[in-house]
Design an enzyme around this catalytic site. Structure first.
Site, PDB file in Angstrom:
ATOM      1  N   ASN A 152      -8.818  -8.262   4.372  1.00 21.72           N
ATOM      2  CA  ASN A 152      -7.540  -7.894   4.970  1.00 21.72           C
ATOM      3  C   ASN A 152      -7.366  -8.746   6.241  1.00 21.72           C
ATOM      4  O   ASN A 152      -8.167  -9.647   6.509  1.00 21.72           O
ATOM      5  CB  ASN A 152      -7.542  -6.384   5.284  1.00 21.72           C
ATOM      6  CG  ASN A 152      -6.137  -5.779   5.322  1.00 21.72           C
ATOM      7  OD1 ASN A 152      -5.227  -6.345   5.930  1.00 21.72           O
ATOM      8  ND2 ASN A 152      -5.965  -4.635   4.700  1.00 21.72           N
ATOM      9  N   THR A 153      -6.349  -8.461   7.010  1.00 20.10           N
ATOM     10  CA  THR A 153      -6.032  -9.298   8.181  1.00 20.10           C
ATOM     11  C   THR A 153      -7.025  -9.106   9.329  1.00 20.10           C
ATOM     12  O   THR A 153      -7.733  -8.106   9.412  1.00 20.10           O
ATOM     13  CB  THR A 153      -4.611  -8.984   8.668  1.00 20.10           C
ATOM     14  OG1 THR A 153      -4.480  -7.569   8.820  1.00 20.10           O
ATOM     15  CG2 THR A 153      -3.574  -9.473   7.676  1.00 20.10           C
ATOM     16  N   GLY A 181      -1.119 -14.423  -0.282  1.00 22.85           N
ATOM     17  CA  GLY A 181      -0.110 -13.610   0.398  1.00 22.85           C
ATOM     18  C   GLY A 181       0.847 -14.446   1.223  1.00 22.85           C
ATOM     19  O   GLY A 181       1.914 -14.843   0.757  1.00 22.85           O
ATOM     20  N   SER A 182       0.442 -14.773   2.445  1.00 29.99           N
ATOM     21  CA  SER A 182       1.347 -15.455   3.388  1.00 29.99           C
ATOM     22  C   SER A 182       1.977 -16.711   2.807  1.00 29.99           C
ATOM     23  O   SER A 182       3.147 -17.005   3.091  1.00 29.99           O
ATOM     24  CB  SER A 182       0.593 -15.829   4.668  1.00 29.99           C
ATOM     25  OG  SER A 182       0.063 -14.674   5.281  1.00 29.99           O
ATOM     26  N   ALA A 204       2.463  -6.172  12.144  1.00 26.66           N
ATOM     27  CA  ALA A 204       2.127  -4.770  12.413  1.00 26.66           C
ATOM     28  C   ALA A 204       3.219  -3.952  11.731  1.00 26.66           C
ATOM     29  O   ALA A 204       4.066  -3.346  12.383  1.00 26.66           O
ATOM     30  CB  ALA A 204       2.081  -4.488  13.903  1.00 26.66           C
ATOM     31  N   CYS A 232      -6.587  -1.703   6.878  1.00 28.39           N
ATOM     32  CA  CYS A 232      -5.475  -2.077   7.753  1.00 28.39           C
ATOM     33  C   CYS A 232      -5.959  -2.036   9.202  1.00 28.39           C
ATOM     34  O   CYS A 232      -6.524  -1.038   9.639  1.00 28.39           O
ATOM     35  CB  CYS A 232      -4.276  -1.144   7.568  1.00 28.39           C
ATOM     36  SG  CYS A 232      -2.888  -1.646   8.616  1.00 28.39           S
ATOM     37  N   GLY A 277       2.897  -1.321   9.853  1.00 28.43           N
ATOM     38  CA  GLY A 277       2.676   0.120  10.045  1.00 28.43           C
ATOM     39  C   GLY A 277       2.723   0.929   8.759  1.00 28.43           C
ATOM     40  O   GLY A 277       3.168   2.072   8.758  1.00 28.43           O
ATOM     41  N   LEU A 278       2.255   0.336   7.682  1.00 28.25           N
ATOM     42  CA  LEU A 278       2.145   1.003   6.379  1.00 28.25           C
ATOM     43  C   LEU A 278       3.453   1.631   5.870  1.00 28.25           C
ATOM     44  O   LEU A 278       3.454   2.750   5.358  1.00 28.25           O
ATOM     45  CB  LEU A 278       1.040   2.084   6.415  1.00 28.25           C
ATOM     46  CG  LEU A 278      -0.348   1.603   6.818  1.00 28.25           C
ATOM     47  CD1 LEU A 278      -0.630   1.914   8.274  1.00 28.25           C
ATOM     48  CD2 LEU A 278      -1.428   2.215   5.953  1.00 28.25           C
ATOM     49  N   SER A 312       0.830  -1.214   0.000  1.00 23.68           N
ATOM     50  CA  SER A 312       0.000   0.000   0.000  1.00 23.68           C
ATOM     51  C   SER A 312       0.864   1.264   0.000  1.00 23.68           C
ATOM     52  O   SER A 312       1.804   1.388   0.787  1.00 23.68           O
ATOM     53  CB  SER A 312      -0.913   0.017   1.225  1.00 23.68           C
ATOM     54  OG  SER A 312      -1.849  -1.036   1.159  1.00 23.68           O
TER      55      SER A 312
END
Ligand code: RRO
Length: 291
Positions: free
Chosen positions: A184-185, A257-258, A69, A123, A71-72, A45
């Site tokens: 999202n998560t 993703g993961s 986490a 997020c 944090g963008l 992002s």
């Protein structure tokens, strides 16, 4: 491979996309994921100004997944140059902002350079960004409209951390979204019993990976019943059978993703199973579990 397919206004090489945030931080890493069989890629992002992210630790591996986490963290407008090596490829730029105007500003940098946008309204641990916006239907509609009106295909990624995800999906659709991405998560945390404090530097994070797959399937199923734009399933997908299950719930394509952390060639591996001569025809199975 099934050849080019179109989902939410974007041409993909197959039904499997790289999910936002995972390895999507440089043009070279995105190109490599495409070479390894992804039908399209979503970037990390990108926001209105550069961010270094949360203090570490930013990741903790748990049973069945990962809590992050980050944090963008992102280079903001400097990311535009990364897309040069990806010209003509199916690249979806994930964007975030604190207001509809910020979303539109960031999207504007990438017009003519991206196949489409994925609005990150989800997020789970970003003050003023993400889920703070993504749980408010009026703001979701406004942010979506601010970007979709640029005329570039616009997908909206939703958070599962709400009472009724279908209400949020409906708001994105009213705002002109071409597709919905779910999910999202999931809000999560770990505490170190030895240290008597939270493990992550930010205390809280978002859970991804196999553990959230059934949550994602449920969200996709509910959204398929309530909206009339395509849904892209995301959350814990790691096998061809998971892809098929997501499609039966209603997903027209799937993000991974993961699972690529363990296996860079997962796209090629899943595609081989999915599109083998006796594999299932996607057009026939999307939403079939609703019959
Ligand atoms: O950067 C992150 O911490 C992050 C983001 Br932007 C997101 O959308 N989801 C997530 O789990 N982490």
């Amino acid at each position: 491979y099934p050849g080019p397919i179109e989902v939410g206004g974007i041409q993909l090489k197959n039904h499997l996309l790289l999910a936002a945030g995972i390895l999507g931080t440089t043009g070279a890493s995105l190109a490599r994921i495409l070479q390894n069989g992804a039908g399209g890629v979503v970037t990390k992002s990108i926001g209105p100004s550069p961010k270094v992210g949360h203090p570490g630790p930013c990741l903790v591996v748990v049973d069945g997944g990962i809590i992050n986490a980050m944090g963008l963290p992102n280079p903001s407008t400097a990311f535009v140059d990364e897309l040069a090596v990806l010209h003509g490829e199916p690249v979806i730029v994930s964007i975030f902002g604190g207001t509809p105007e910020e979303f539109r500003t960031v999207a504007g940098w990438f017009v003519g350079k991206a196949s489409g946008f994925e609005l990150n309204l989800s997020c789970p641990h970003a003050e003023g960004y993400g889920a703070a916006i993504g749980s408010d239907p009026a703001l979701v509609e406004e942010c979506t409209r601010a970007v979709a009106s640029l005329g570039v295909p616009t997908w909206v990624k939703l958070t599962p951390n709400v009472t009724d995800i279908t209400e949020i999906g409906a708001a994105a659709e009213r705002g002109g979204a071409d597709a919905i991405v779910a999910i999202n998560t999931v809000k999560a945390m770990r505490i170190s019993t030895a240290l008597r404090r939270p493990v992550l530097g930010n205390r809280f994070g978002g859970l991804s990976g196999k553990a959230i797959f059934p949550i994602a399937v449920r969200c996709v199923y509910d959204l398929y019943e309530s909206c009339s734009i395509p849904i892209i399933g995301c959350g814990g997908v790691s096998t061809a059978d998971n892809v098929i299950e997501m499609m039966m719930a209603g997903a027209s394509a799937v993000e991974i993703g993961s699972a690529i952390i363990d296996d860079i060639s997962i796209f090629a591996t899943i595609a081989e199973d999915l599109y083998s001569p006796d594999g299932i025809d996607a057009r026939e199975i999307v939403g079939c579990a609703h019959a």
